[in-house]
Design a protein around this motif. Sequence first.
Motif, PDB file in Angstrom:
ATOM      1  N   LYS A   1       0.946  -1.268  -0.078  1.00  0.00           N
ATOM      2  CA  LYS A   1      -0.011   0.053   0.118  1.00  0.00           C
ATOM      3  C   LYS A   1       0.763   1.227   0.034  1.00  0.00           C
ATOM      4  O   LYS A   1       1.788   1.432   0.875  1.00  0.00           O
ATOM      5  N   PRO A   2       0.596   2.076  -1.119  1.00  0.00           N
ATOM      6  CA  PRO A   2       1.518   3.444  -1.055  1.00  0.00           C
ATOM      7  C   PRO A   2       1.066   4.088   0.246  1.00  0.00           C
ATOM      8  O   PRO A   2      -0.158   4.627   0.514  1.00  0.00           O
ATOM      9  N   VAL A   3       1.908   4.500   1.345  1.00  0.00           N
ATOM     10  CA  VAL A   3       1.493   5.018   2.460  1.00  0.00           C
ATOM     11  C   VAL A   3       1.571   6.533   2.543  1.00  0.00           C
ATOM     12  O   VAL A   3       2.577   7.073   1.756  1.00  0.00           O
ATOM     13  N   THR A   4       1.220   7.163   3.419  1.00  0.00           N
ATOM     14  CA  THR A   4       1.154   8.674   3.619  1.00  0.00           C
ATOM     15  C   THR A   4       2.520   9.160   4.020  1.00  0.00           C
ATOM     16  O   THR A   4       2.962  10.079   3.150  1.00  0.00           O
ATOM     17  N   ASN A   5       3.368   8.461   4.740  1.00  0.00           N
ATOM     18  CA  ASN A   5       4.812   9.058   4.970  1.00  0.00           C
ATOM     19  C   ASN A   5       5.854   8.108   4.769  1.00  0.00           C
ATOM     20  O   ASN A   5       6.333   7.361   5.337  1.00  0.00           O
ATOM     21  N   PRO A   6       6.116   7.896   3.266  1.00  0.00           N
ATOM     22  CA  PRO A   6       7.196   6.588   2.749  1.00  0.00           C
ATOM     23  C   PRO A   6       8.297   7.160   3.092  1.00  0.00           C
ATOM     24  O   PRO A   6       8.642   8.415   3.076  1.00  0.00           O
ATOM     25  N   LEU A   7       9.213   6.178   3.565  1.00  0.00           N
ATOM     26  CA  LEU A   7      10.567   6.406   4.004  1.00  0.00           C
ATOM     27  C   LEU A   7      11.223   5.115   3.861  1.00  0.00           C
ATOM     28  O   LEU A   7      10.798   3.956   4.157  1.00  0.00           O
ATOM     29  N   VAL A   8      12.400   5.129   2.952  1.00  0.00           N
ATOM     30  CA  VAL A   8      13.092   3.887   2.780  1.00  0.00           C
ATOM     31  C   VAL A   8      14.596   4.230   3.208  1.00  0.00           C
ATOM     32  O   VAL A   8      15.219   5.205   2.955  1.00  0.00           O
TER      33      VAL A   8
END
Length: 766
Positions: A41-48
């Motif tokens: 799911k593309p999340v609100t606060n993406p961080l990799v």
Amino acid sequence: MNYQENENQNGLRHSFNVLPSNRLEASRLVLPVGALYTPLKPVTNPLVLKYDPVFCKGCRSILNPYCRPNFQSKTWDCPICQARNMFPPAYHGCSETNAPAEVLSQYTTIEYELNRPPGNPPIFLYVLDTCLPEEELSLLKDSILMSINLLPQESLVGLITFGTTAQVYELGFAECSKAYVFRGDKSPTHEQVQDQLGLRSSTFQSQPANPQSNLQGNINPCTSQVASRFILPLSHCESMLTTIIEELQVDPWPVKPKRRFRRCTGVAIGIATSLLECSFSNSGARIMSFLGGPCTLGDGQIAGLELTEVIRMHNDLRNDKAPHFKKAVKYYQNLTQRLVQNGHCLDVFAACLDQVGVAEMKSCCENTGGVLIITDTFENEIYQESLKRLFTTNEGNLTMAFNATIEVQVSQEIKICGAIGPLTSMNVKNNHVSETELGYGNTNAWKLNSLMPTSTIAFYFDIVNQTTNPGSPFRFFQYLTSYQHPSGYFRLRVTTQYLRWVEGDQNLNEIKVGFDQDAAAVLISRLSVFKAESEYLFDVLRWLDRSLIRLVTRFGEYRQQSADGLALAPNFSLFPQFMYHLRRSQFLRVFNSSPDETAFFRLWLNRENTFNCILMIQPTLHSYAAGQAYPMTVQLDSVSVRPNVILLLDTFFAVVVHHGEQIAGWRKAGFDQKPEFAYLKELQEQPVKDAQQLMEGRFPYPRFLECDEGGSQARFLIAKINPSVTHHTSSYNASPNANNTVVLTDDASMQVFMEYLKNLAWESRT
């Protein structure tokens, strides 16, 4: 945080967002405690984060925002098992003002790009049916060439065709088209495939065409040969592959009158499995099969050659009169085990007016995460658009993941009953695995060979605490999804969630407020479909009915001392409707559906997200009328079908624009073409525009229908609506000329269903 915010931030929905504190109180909830999790799911606060995660030494969970870090002592306490852990040396510079991202509250979902050498690019092995009419084969070739143009140039591709025999094409032989032919009447073993393709010959010397494979250290000689001969980077073999596909001809084996093609579908898929198994084990790969008819030859056969032998239907399966069924199912289940073990998935694109054997091979799709599309012809827009949307890209990468695993860690008072979705159990157990099995259970880890952005897993939990524990009021769940990104890099997505728990009877209102009826409906629907695969439908429906009666008895309120005084809270009020429509749906009712169609519908219910699944269970209906500024959402009921309105029905699988009798009459009279009736033209165009918006981006691509009231295709609407007015109702007998649409059915209406529910719940309570 409300349900929608939690889904947007973490891809999670829970049936109960407040838990009871012990097993006895949990049993009174009636419905299972569960969660719906969408790993991609593309999340609100993406961080990799481009480093490896920090694991707890006690339960193997990962550092998260709910841990208790102590930057002075360089330790952190795991909220799941309460173990104290040391921060690794790389974290010793962290402080209260310089905390690592993993412990920040906004990153309850976070991704790690693991410190591992990248794997192979995505692999696409095409398996094409050539037992087709000339026109169909031409359409198939055009669509395959279109899909090849959508693939990234670094993708690895291969080609197998089949008819009476199966042909494996050597794309690395540039001088001319070269193929290895296998008999179609018997599936070769893994070793026989290697021998016939010359993959075990020590004299063959060649450098691998895939430069990425050099990163793996020791190169498997078989992989080297396959990568230089049969499965090559698209940039190296696109011209050769295009030429071979363009030159494909209809299977040359003669077909006698009143007989079927000799088609060895199962053998071809088995060869494709063996080819990938010996060369690209544990690499992300899709076997994309395109079928134009039933398998009539070799392993996986579902029908004989004579057209007089009708392909099995549900009654044949129920009465054990399908001679090929059990043997074919066993063959494909064995293939499924091999596909799962090697991280590969099978996609099935079937285009035929008859069945092709999807019911037999469904495990190959369902348990590997493969795509299943059924249409009548390769010209159909459903097939064309679905194939195109499978290769959707985001920032230059395909929107899919490969060779994934998912592991669940929970607090000690919780145990895992199982999961339902496009997965297979890895048979890995820990102390948090429940003895109660729901779906694929007896494990806390599952294999998902392929994932899409909407792929959603249903998890079922059991509360095992025997007595109320006055400790922490929170219980934690952590979902660890490792997968191969289309770029080749390996990633790990970590989602950590907590739920509050209370003492049930004393805080029943808190549990009621935390009930999510949409998530609960999807969880119970998947469980009922899973049961329907091995139990009688009558028993499944009785189980559903008993569960609903007990739920209403438990959580309903009676404002009067009678059944008519029943009232349900707003977050419970739609649940009986969902169960009513589920009982009548194609997921449980197999009448008027073939085994292939039933397998298709159930597969998509078991993998789509919450919104799409609710749409499948209870479609939406919108009404358009003259003088009405905006479309109105109306009841899914026969009273909504009126002669002066246009209805837009969305069932997920189909989008229907239904013109009332009066509207259709105006159109046939040509009024919409006259300037003074321009509003009629706009009225008819608006639902079509809205339908196109609904279908935009949806996968699989839905069927689009425009029909008039009383027309043959109006049955798609009539079959879904609540039959509140039938030929049995007194209102119809009294005034047959009323504007209400009459539904010719013996099914009980929702009003009758609710009356029985109220009475039975009242009797259970008293």
